[in-house]
Design a protein around this motif. Sequence first.
Motif, PDB file in Angstrom:
ATOM      1  N   GLU A  20       7.784   6.970  -9.075  1.00  0.00           N
ATOM      2  CA  GLU A  20       7.800   5.599  -8.603  1.00  0.00           C
ATOM      3  C   GLU A  20       8.970   5.370  -7.664  1.00  0.00           C
ATOM      4  O   GLU A  20       9.877   6.200  -7.566  1.00  0.00           O
ATOM      5  CB  GLU A  20       7.899   4.632  -9.775  1.00  0.00           C
ATOM      6  CG  GLU A  20       9.257   4.655 -10.461  1.00  0.00           C
ATOM      7  CD  GLU A  20       9.448   3.478 -11.406  1.00  0.00           C
ATOM      8  OE1 GLU A  20       8.452   3.025 -11.967  1.00  0.00           O
ATOM      9  OE2 GLU A  20      10.598   3.029 -11.566  1.00  0.00           O
ATOM     10  N   SER A  42       0.822  -1.211   0.000  1.00  0.00           N
ATOM     11  CA  SER A  42       0.000   0.000   0.000  1.00  0.00           C
ATOM     12  C   SER A  42       0.852   1.256   0.000  1.00  0.00           C
ATOM     13  O   SER A  42       1.917   1.302   0.617  1.00  0.00           O
ATOM     14  CB  SER A  42      -0.928   0.007   1.214  1.00  0.00           C
ATOM     15  OG  SER A  42      -0.181   0.051   2.420  1.00  0.00           O
ATOM     16  N   PRO A  92       0.520   5.617  -7.116  1.00  0.00           N
ATOM     17  CA  PRO A  92      -0.795   5.950  -7.683  1.00  0.00           C
ATOM     18  C   PRO A  92      -1.066   7.451  -7.645  1.00  0.00           C
ATOM     19  O   PRO A  92      -0.978   8.079  -6.593  1.00  0.00           O
ATOM     20  CB  PRO A  92      -1.771   5.202  -6.770  1.00  0.00           C
ATOM     21  CG  PRO A  92      -0.963   4.116  -6.145  1.00  0.00           C
ATOM     22  CD  PRO A  92       0.416   4.680  -5.995  1.00  0.00           C
ATOM     23  N   GLY A  93      -1.341   8.022  -8.815  1.00  0.00           N
ATOM     24  CA  GLY A  93      -1.715   9.429  -8.885  1.00  0.00           C
ATOM     25  C   GLY A  93      -0.600  10.411  -8.634  1.00  0.00           C
ATOM     26  O   GLY A  93      -0.826  11.611  -8.542  1.00  0.00           O
TER      27      GLY A  93
END
Length: 435
Positions: free
Chosen positions: A270, A37, A286-287
């Motif tokens: 990333e 996560s 993400p995003g």
Amino acid sequence: MSREARGIRGIESVRSIRIAGLVVAAMALAGALQAQSFTEYPTPGDPAGIAVGPDGNIWFTEKNANKIGRVTLSGAVTEFSIPTAGSEPESITRGPDGNLWFTEGGVGKIGRITPSGAVTEFALSGTSTTPDSIVLGADGNLWFTEFAAGKIGRITSAGVVTEFQTPSDPAFITPGSDGNLWFTERLGNHVDRITPSGVITQFATLTMSRLVSITTASDGSMWFISDSDDKIGRITTAGAVTEFALPSAARGEGLTAGPDGNVWSTGDHEIARITPAGVVTQYPIPGSGGQVFGIVTGPDGALWFAESDNKVGRFSSGLCTASTTSLCLNNGRFQVRASWSVPASGTSGQGTAIPLTSDTGYFWFFSSNNIEMVVKALNGCPLNSRYWVFAGGLTNVAVVLTVTDMSTGTSKTYTNPPSTAFQPIQDTSAFATCP
């Protein structure tokens, strides 16, 4: 039952076993994917450097805002202003004195900030001084690079500065496993070693140039990265260099040794994991709309990183991976780490973790034949719906014991003050995270 019937039933049994196996594998894969996560916490300014503070929080520099920021493991952000305007804080590290130290490239100073936010600045000599990367050396001093001046600097916790001329423009610096400091040449193709007395040795890379970040891995080697070559390099303390291909998106300005024994890099939106064999796995954020800079392993076992679009990010694999500094207890559900310090002598470090059983392990600090702490994590859920933590110490040095439930990311910290006999920990309500 006929032979044919027995054969059909046998085939069905095998098929059922295979299907059950596939279901279990799929559930395991889904659990692993769900466990990974990303969490992002907004910050007022753009974070650059990042470090773990002596208070167990994550500290970062805000280069464009002229501030130092602090974020708790639950995401609460606090900012502290730097007295000198235009200081442009870049790199930050934990010092030997229980404070954090940072570079001020815009004004040629080294800053010190206490956990409560009080800032002291120390001016460097010379108009071209632009301190950049800063780390704590094995000698108990802070070491930093001066890119424009072509120097490596050393500053004591009292603020006494010594500078050493380098063959080229130094970029990033890391404390080596050999007691020396290792740094990259920004405009050259060398990784250099400097002893605590200032003796410098150069080691040529194979093909890489324009080197930036460098870090020391769990196996004692140093890993380095370039901002122009799609490669990552490794150098041993003897100077042997190996280079591995790296996807361009994984190339950035941050490197750290992860809790899993691998090296982690920051890149273009990333982070990436690089195994000792050079195998790269990329994890897009993400995003994310910004470049990722500094990265560090937090006391909760997660990776924390600085994003240029006003965020501090956290990545958790959801899995406890045992390492030289991490115990995985209660069948791997809990990660346990211990840091120690002796403020009177200016020394500090991470405890070396030794597992004993699935629930119990111990740490040594100074010598492998000198056990300092024993820890266990127990499943008390059937009794009071809690996981329990017990620990006993054979020491009077300052200790911060951090226990993290890797299933939920919840952490609990236990602190022993310096020059105080370690008090037993019998926490039968440690984690309300059953089952």
